[in-house]
Write a protein that holds these residues in place. Structure first.
Motif, short mmCIF file in Angstrom:
data_model
loop_
_atom_site.label_atom_id
_atom_site.label_comp_id
_atom_site.label_asym_id
_atom_site.label_seq_id
_atom_site.Cartn_x
_atom_site.Cartn_y
_atom_site.Cartn_z
N ASN A 139 7.51 -3.07 -8.48
CA ASN A 139 8.82 -3.78 -8.75
C ASN A 139 9.07 -4.77 -7.10
O ASN A 139 9.88 -4.50 -6.22
N GLY A 140 7.89 -5.62 -6.84
CA GLY A 140 7.38 -5.86 -5.16
C GLY A 140 7.61 -4.45 -4.20
O GLY A 140 7.48 -3.60 -4.53
N PRO A 141 7.90 -4.95 -3.24
CA PRO A 141 7.55 -4.04 -2.18
C PRO A 141 8.81 -2.66 -2.43
O PRO A 141 9.99 -2.86 -1.77
N SER A 142 8.14 -1.33 -2.60
CA SER A 142 9.45 -0.58 -2.72
C SER A 142 8.60 0.92 -2.97
O SER A 142 7.25 1.07 -2.58
N TYR A 143 9.59 1.90 -3.16
CA TYR A 143 9.28 3.62 -2.71
C TYR A 143 10.08 3.84 -3.59
O TYR A 143 10.84 3.59 -3.83
N LEU A 144 8.97 5.15 -4.47
CA LEU A 144 9.96 6.16 -5.02
C LEU A 144 10.01 8.01 -4.23
O LEU A 144 9.21 7.79 -3.88
N ALA A 145 11.75 7.65 -3.69
CA ALA A 145 11.97 8.89 -2.90
C ALA A 145 10.52 9.97 -3.89
O ALA A 145 10.68 10.55 -4.07
N THR A 146 9.92 10.44 -1.99
CA THR A 146 9.63 11.52 -3.05
C THR A 146 10.16 13.32 -2.42
O THR A 146 10.69 13.09 -1.39
N THR A 147 9.88 14.47 -2.66
CA THR A 147 10.11 15.66 -2.21
C THR A 147 9.56 16.59 -1.49
O THR A 147 9.53 17.97 -1.43
N THR A 148 7.63 15.36 -1.39
CA THR A 148 6.90 16.47 -0.55
C THR A 148 6.57 15.77 1.07
O THR A 148 7.10 14.53 0.81
N SER A 149 6.29 16.67 1.40
CA SER A 149 5.73 15.57 3.19
C SER A 149 4.70 14.92 2.64
O SER A 149 3.60 15.45 2.53
N PRO A 150 4.81 13.88 3.64
CA PRO A 150 6.04 13.75 4.34
C PRO A 150 6.38 12.74 3.81
O PRO A 150 6.01 11.69 2.67
N VAL A 151 7.35 11.96 4.03
CA VAL A 151 9.49 11.61 2.89
C VAL A 151 8.59 10.01 3.61
O VAL A 151 9.30 8.97 3.21
N PHE A 152 8.18 9.46 5.16
CA PHE A 152 7.22 8.09 5.58
C PHE A 152 6.76 8.76 6.17
O PHE A 152 6.46 9.75 7.12
N THR A 153 5.82 7.63 6.27
CA THR A 153 4.68 8.02 6.75
C THR A 153 4.37 7.49 8.89
O THR A 153 5.72 6.34 9.10
N THR A 154 4.45 7.80 10.22
CA THR A 154 4.27 7.14 11.44
C THR A 154 2.60 6.93 12.25
O THR A 154 2.41 6.58 12.78
N GLN A 155 1.88 6.77 10.73
CA GLN A 155 0.72 6.20 11.01
C GLN A 155 0.92 4.43 11.51
O GLN A 155 1.37 4.03 11.02
N PRO A 156 -0.30 4.15 11.57
CA PRO A 156 -0.44 2.75 11.65
C PRO A 156 -0.54 1.94 10.50
O PRO A 156 -1.65 3.00 9.62
#
Length: 280
Positions: A209-226
């Motif tokens: 659906n274009g740039p999107s995400y399905l919220a997860t219940t597992t870690s990490p919920v968002f990334t801090t990597q390059p």
């Protein structure tokens, strides 16, 4: 000569002291610019809802506005087909771009901007802190929350009538995430705002659906990597301070890495009845 060398040394020291401060100012300005983009996108949803008789909002991907045929579903409606970013164009001062897409009752109208060679660069979809995006590209530095704007897994076909404001968001607009920051090119995957990204790992029949995400219940919920190693199916933080998200009420907040997956999921689900944790 000695005095000249002393002056030069003093100037060098001052420059050394000023550079970090200048860099911080630049980072703060870029962060505020991204915050403003998120706010515009979220407020645009309210403008969309006010222009429909029942508060209807565009889906993460599909036809909008919805047709009157009772047999219609989110894949067979009248109106323009495309991701939510396409449907928001008239409400973020991009009406000319929206109108330049081919008209009709079917077809990937967002993609037709490409097919017709029309301009697709949208400043509101570009975050200055995103190193993979700039004003020469037609990419998105933001992601859509699929829990709020995509067909629920258990409601395929005609049983899902699309999101509505405020009916869909019984947990409250101030408690539901609408958009989040994310690299335009995470881990080699390009996030075009104007088209769907087909991948077998995506929900909803393999469409992201274009740039999107399905919220997860597992870690990490968002990334801090390059960008080279960032996960494409989750929001991405542009720096270590965290990721910025737009709430459906138009507010913008920063989410830090200390947030628990349970709190993140609750903040993204529009109607689970959950209470946000103290880490929100």
């Amino acid at each position: 000569m000695i005095e000249l060398l002393v002056v030069i040394a003093i100037i060098a020291i001052l420059i050394g002291l000023l550079l970090p401060a200048v860099q911080k100012v630049r980072e703060a300005a870029a962060r505020m610019s991204s915050q403003n983009n998120l706010k515009q996108m979220s407020l645009a949803l309210h403008n969309v809802a006010s222009n429909t008789s029942d508060g209807r909002l565009p889906p993460a991907y599909g036809f909008f506005p919805k047709g009157t045929d009772a047999a219609s579903n989110d894949w067979q409606q009248s109106g323009a087909e495309g991701p939510i970013y396409f449907h928001l164009l008239p409400f973020i001062e991009q009406g000319n771009m929206y109108n330049s897409a081919a008209t009709g009752t079917s077809g990937h109208l967002g993609a037709q901007l490409q097919w017709a060679g029309k301009a697709r660069t949208v400043k509101t979809y570009i975050a200055p802190s995103d190193p993979t995006n700039d004003t020469t590209k037609d990419l998105s530095s933001y992601r859509t929350n699929l829990l709020a704007f995509a067909t629920p897994p258990a409601n395929a076909g005609t049983s899902w009538d699309g999101p509505r404001l405020p009916a869909t968001f019984s947990d409250g607009t101030s408690s539901t995430v609408a958009f989040a920051e994310g690299f335009a090119v995470p881990n080699g995957t390009t996030n075009y705002w104007w088209y769907s990204m087909d991948n077998a790992a995506c929900p909803n029949g393999g469409r992201c659906n274009g740039p999107s995400y399905l919220a997860t219940t597992t870690s990490p919920v968002f990334t801090t990597q390059p960008p080279q190693t960032a996960l494409w199916d989750r929001p991405n933080a542009y720096n270590a301070s965290g990721v910025q998200v737009a709430m459906l009420d138009g507010s913008v907040r920063s989410v830090t890495t200390s947030i628990t997956p349970a709190t993140w999921y609750t903040a993204n689900h529009p109607s689970d009845g959950g209470v946000l944790g103290s880490d929100w």
